[in-house]
Design a protein around this motif. Structure first.
Motif, mmCIF file in Angstrom:
data_model
loop_
_atom_site.group_PDB
_atom_site.id
_atom_site.type_symbol
_atom_site.label_atom_id
_atom_site.label_comp_id
_atom_site.label_asym_id
_atom_site.label_seq_id
_atom_site.Cartn_x
_atom_site.Cartn_y
_atom_site.Cartn_z
ATOM 1 N N SER A 50 0.862 -1.179 0.000
ATOM 2 C CA SER A 50 0.000 0.000 0.000
ATOM 3 C C SER A 50 0.897 1.228 0.000
ATOM 4 N N PRO A 51 0.345 2.398 -0.377
ATOM 5 C CA PRO A 51 1.201 3.583 -0.493
ATOM 6 C C PRO A 51 1.849 3.979 0.830
ATOM 7 N N MET A 52 3.082 4.438 0.751
ATOM 8 C CA MET A 52 3.826 4.926 1.912
ATOM 9 C C MET A 52 3.951 6.444 1.786
ATOM 10 N N ASP A 53 3.441 7.170 2.777
ATOM 11 C CA ASP A 53 3.600 8.618 2.695
ATOM 12 C C ASP A 53 5.045 8.987 3.056
ATOM 13 N N VAL A 54 5.555 10.012 2.397
ATOM 14 C CA VAL A 54 6.966 10.376 2.529
ATOM 15 C C VAL A 54 7.296 10.783 3.954
ATOM 16 N N THR A 55 6.338 11.398 4.649
ATOM 17 C CA THR A 55 6.586 11.817 6.031
ATOM 18 C C THR A 55 6.923 10.617 6.908
ATOM 19 N N LEU A 56 6.149 9.535 6.777
ATOM 20 C CA LEU A 56 6.423 8.318 7.538
ATOM 21 C C LEU A 56 7.743 7.706 7.117
ATOM 22 N N LEU A 57 8.023 7.692 5.834
ATOM 23 C CA LEU A 57 9.262 7.098 5.338
ATOM 24 C C LEU A 57 10.480 7.845 5.868
ATOM 25 N N GLU A 58 10.434 9.159 5.838
ATOM 26 C CA GLU A 58 11.545 9.963 6.360
ATOM 27 C C GLU A 58 11.753 9.684 7.846
ATOM 28 N N ARG A 59 10.666 9.568 8.577
ATOM 29 C CA ARG A 59 10.757 9.270 10.005
ATOM 30 C C ARG A 59 11.402 7.910 10.244
ATOM 31 N N ASN A 116 -1.550 11.944 1.382
ATOM 32 C CA ASN A 116 -0.159 12.291 1.706
ATOM 33 C C ASN A 116 -0.069 13.681 2.309
ATOM 34 N N THR A 117 -0.907 14.602 1.840
ATOM 35 C CA THR A 117 -0.918 15.952 2.397
ATOM 36 C C THR A 117 -1.412 15.942 3.833
ATOM 37 N N LEU A 118 -2.480 15.220 4.091
ATOM 38 C CA LEU A 118 -3.025 15.147 5.457
ATOM 39 C C LEU A 118 -2.046 14.475 6.416
ATOM 40 N N LEU A 119 -1.327 13.479 5.924
ATOM 41 C CA LEU A 119 -0.405 12.740 6.794
ATOM 42 C C LEU A 119 0.847 13.528 7.145
ATOM 43 N N LYS A 120 1.012 14.668 6.548
ATOM 44 C CA LYS A 120 2.118 15.546 6.956
ATOM 45 C C LYS A 120 1.887 16.101 8.359
ATOM 46 N N LEU A 121 0.630 16.149 8.772
ATOM 47 C CA LEU A 121 0.303 16.644 10.103
ATOM 48 C C LEU A 121 0.640 15.575 11.143
ATOM 49 N N PRO A 122 1.453 15.883 12.135
ATOM 50 C CA PRO A 122 1.866 14.862 13.109
ATOM 51 C C PRO A 122 0.715 14.314 13.940
ATOM 52 N N GLN A 123 -0.380 15.058 14.023
ATOM 53 C CA GLN A 123 -1.519 14.580 14.818
ATOM 54 C C GLN A 123 -2.309 13.489 14.110
ATOM 55 N N VAL A 124 -2.132 13.361 12.782
ATOM 56 C CA VAL A 124 -2.921 12.402 12.006
ATOM 57 C C VAL A 124 -2.214 11.045 11.997
ATOM 58 N N GLU A 125 -2.889 10.023 12.523
ATOM 59 C CA GLU A 125 -2.321 8.673 12.530
ATOM 60 C C GLU A 125 -2.657 7.931 11.236
ATOM 61 N N ALA A 167 -12.797 13.098 3.644
ATOM 62 C CA ALA A 167 -11.677 12.504 4.373
ATOM 63 C C ALA A 167 -12.148 11.921 5.693
ATOM 64 N N ALA A 168 -11.749 10.677 5.947
ATOM 65 C CA ALA A 168 -11.930 10.056 7.257
ATOM 66 C C ALA A 168 -10.589 10.100 7.976
ATOM 67 N N ILE A 169 -10.580 10.615 9.174
ATOM 68 C CA ILE A 169 -9.341 10.893 9.902
ATOM 69 C C ILE A 169 -9.329 10.149 11.233
ATOM 70 N N LYS A 170 -8.243 9.441 11.482
ATOM 71 C CA LYS A 170 -7.988 8.883 12.818
ATOM 72 C C LYS A 170 -6.815 9.642 13.414
ATOM 73 N N LEU A 224 -7.666 21.199 9.437
ATOM 74 C CA LEU A 224 -7.275 20.226 8.428
ATOM 75 C C LEU A 224 -7.440 20.788 7.018
ATOM 76 N N ILE A 225 -8.557 21.444 6.778
ATOM 77 C CA ILE A 225 -8.809 21.996 5.448
ATOM 78 C C ILE A 225 -7.835 23.131 5.145
ATOM 79 N N SER A 226 -7.547 23.971 6.119
ATOM 80 C CA SER A 226 -6.576 25.058 5.921
ATOM 81 C C SER A 226 -5.198 24.514 5.598
ATOM 82 N N HIS A 227 -4.821 23.446 6.269
ATOM 83 C CA HIS A 227 -3.527 22.807 5.986
ATOM 84 C C HIS A 227 -3.485 22.315 4.542
ATOM 85 N N CYS A 228 -4.567 21.669 4.099
ATOM 86 C CA CYS A 228 -4.597 21.169 2.722
ATOM 87 C C CYS A 228 -4.514 22.318 1.716
#
Length: 518
Positions: A282-291, A427-436, A454-457, A469-473
């Protein structure tokens, strides 16, 4: 080209080296091959003929490795069962390809009465467990102990090796037919694209019923590596196993990698043995990969792209593009380049090849492409039209020959006439550290036809508002791509392989309504 060749090599080159470890059980290659040959004889004694299907419904174990090789050694075809399915779905997959022998363990024994009720062709149950023997079942140990070793059937090339059922997200599940040649050359292609040393210690934590888990067994055996097996993915147990067994390589899907990094014991474990982390499915967001790369600086990372029908890997982003120097090439968002045995094209709906940077369907040709779908000639012809496997994935090539996967075509959102690729928004939403975790999909909208939803956990003890969230996007992507509605959820549906089941969330919005893409 036969999958069991690895066992013959191991018996000659390192017979006393560690082959498998599962809890307190250890066995050498000599011991493993002996059990495999006797299990093959036992299966033949139970009526398995060349090409007959043999299923297994179980958690990971060393016995799962024995089942895979035992059925193949005896001339059979493996049918690993999805452990997340209901009894009716399991019965369908067994009857669809006329599977008459089923291995089952303690965990899934309670499903057996319902499976027997619905699976009309099932004849023999082999019990792989330590609990009470189900009525009418035969213990796996008895099958092995009472049977003489038989010679390898040496099925090879185009001979059928495995039937792997897809998830059934649209209609009934389809049985993907993979030959010995498909599996063998698929593993060779992936290994050539991201080489790893022989005789390493590998950890199997991803489910072995999934094509990636099964192929990890075959590929590691081809390099005479040692198989350390965990029953399920549990982050604490994975971290402990890496330290205890000095694990050198592991395959993880992105959600598994995130869970490892988030585990409170991560920092206290000695993970210095890790040399290779392969990720995919499944897709890997770059933020997680860098971490992950920052947290595990001693490990080489490589991405594998593919699907069950491709056995499974056809493109790899090798480790050199994950290094500090390699990241300057800015390829981390890509799926990599085609493996040496795979050809990949990008085509429009009329199957015309598209130029670089134009998004179309990813189609693949090569010796790892499936033989077809079991007993589904029309769907096989549609998927393999023109001699190319049509993946259903949307993507493009850049000018350097790197493949970018932008979305599943069916997940593409058409809002107000504009195409929105959900993976870009996620990928844009997952840049936010609060989004799991997040899932982006289209839902009905009277004005736009579909709107981006968007469904957010959120992570525990984190807070974010819909407007934040919308402002960030809006700060990162075009306005028409931004979510127009957001829901916060406590859990998200996941498959047994760790994939997010987005279709289940989308279904609630589209029931009794027709959704069209493109």
């Amino acid at each position: 080209m036969n999958i069991t060749q690895a066992l013959h090599k191991a018996l000659r080159e390192c017979p006393d080296a560690l082959a498998t470890a599962d809890g307190d059980r250890r066995q050498s290659w000599r011991q493993l091959v002996s059990r495999v040959a006797r299990l093959a004889g036992g299966l033949q004694g139970l009526g398995m003929r060349p090409g007959d299907r043999v299923a297994m419904l179980a958690r990971n174990s060393d016995h799962y490795v024995e089942y895979l090789y035992g059925a193949l050694w005896g001339g059979g075809v493996v049918n690993p069962v999805n452990i997340r399915w209901s009894a009716r779905e399991i019965a369908y997959s067994l009857d669809d390809c006329d599977t008459r022998i089923l291995f089952i363990d303690d965990t899934y024994q309670p499903l057996l009465p319902a499976i027997r009720e619905h699976a009309t062709g099932l004849e023999t149950i082999v019990f792989v467990g330590d609990g009470e023997l189900p009525d009418g079942a035969i213990p796996m140990e008895a099958v092995i102990d009472r049977s003489a070793a038989v010679a390898d059937a040496h099925r090879h090339g185009d001979d059928l090796a495995a039937i792997l059922y897809t998830g059934g997200t649209t209609g009934q599940p389809k049985g993907v037919m993979l030959s010995h040649g498909n599996c063998y050359l698929g593993a060779i292609g992936a290994s050539l694209a991201a080489p790893r040393p022989p005789r390493q210690v590998g950890l199997h934590a991803a489910p072995l019923f999934h094509v990636a888990g099964m192929q990890s067994v075959f590929a590691l055996s081809m390099r005479l590596g040692s198989h350390i097996v965990l029953p399920v993915f549990e982050p604490g147990q994975v971290l402990q196993a890496i330290e205890q067994h000095r694990i050198a390589e592991i395959f993880l899907v992105p959600t598994m990698l995130r869970m490892l990094l988030d585990h409170p014991g991560f920092a206290s474990r000695d993970l210095s043995s890790l040399e290779s982390i392969r990720y995919g499915a499944s897709p890997m967001d770059v933020t997680l990969l860098e971490r992950a790369m920052a947290a595990l600086p001693g490990a080489d990372f490589s991405q594998a792209y593919g699907m069950t029908e491709l056995a499974p890997t056809v493109a790899v982003l090798p480790p050199r593009y994950h290094t500090a120097e390699g990241r300057k090439a800015d390829k981390l968002r890509s799926a990599g380049v085609p493996t040496p045995v795979a050809e990949i094209r990008i085509v429009d709906p009329m199957d015309n090849e598209l130029a670089n940077h134009q998004v179309g369907e990813i189609v693949v040709r090569g010796p790892m492409v499936m033989q077809g779908y079991w007993n589904k000639p029309e769907q096989t012809a549609e998927a393999l039209r023109g001699g190319w496997m049509h993946t259903g994935d949307a993507g493009y090539f850049d000018d350097d020959g790197f493949l970018y996967v932008v979305d599943r075509i069916k997940d593409m959102i058409v809002s107000g006439g504009e195409n929105v690729y959900s993976a870009e928004v996620e990928n844009t939403l997952l840049k936010l550290p609060q989004v799991e975790l997040c899932a982006v999909f289209g839902v009905p909208d009277e004005r736009w036809g579909e709107r981006v939803h968007a469904a957010i956990k959120l992570r525990p003890d984190s807070e974010l508002s819909e407007s934040q969230l919308i402002s960030h996007c809006k700060a990162h992507i075009a306005n028409y791509k931004c979510p127009r509605s957001i829901e916060f959820v406590d859990e998200m549906p996941m498959s047994g392989a760790g994939k997010l089941l987005k279709f289940k969330m989308r279904e609630a919005y589209w029931q009794n309504r027709e959704r069209r893409v493109g």
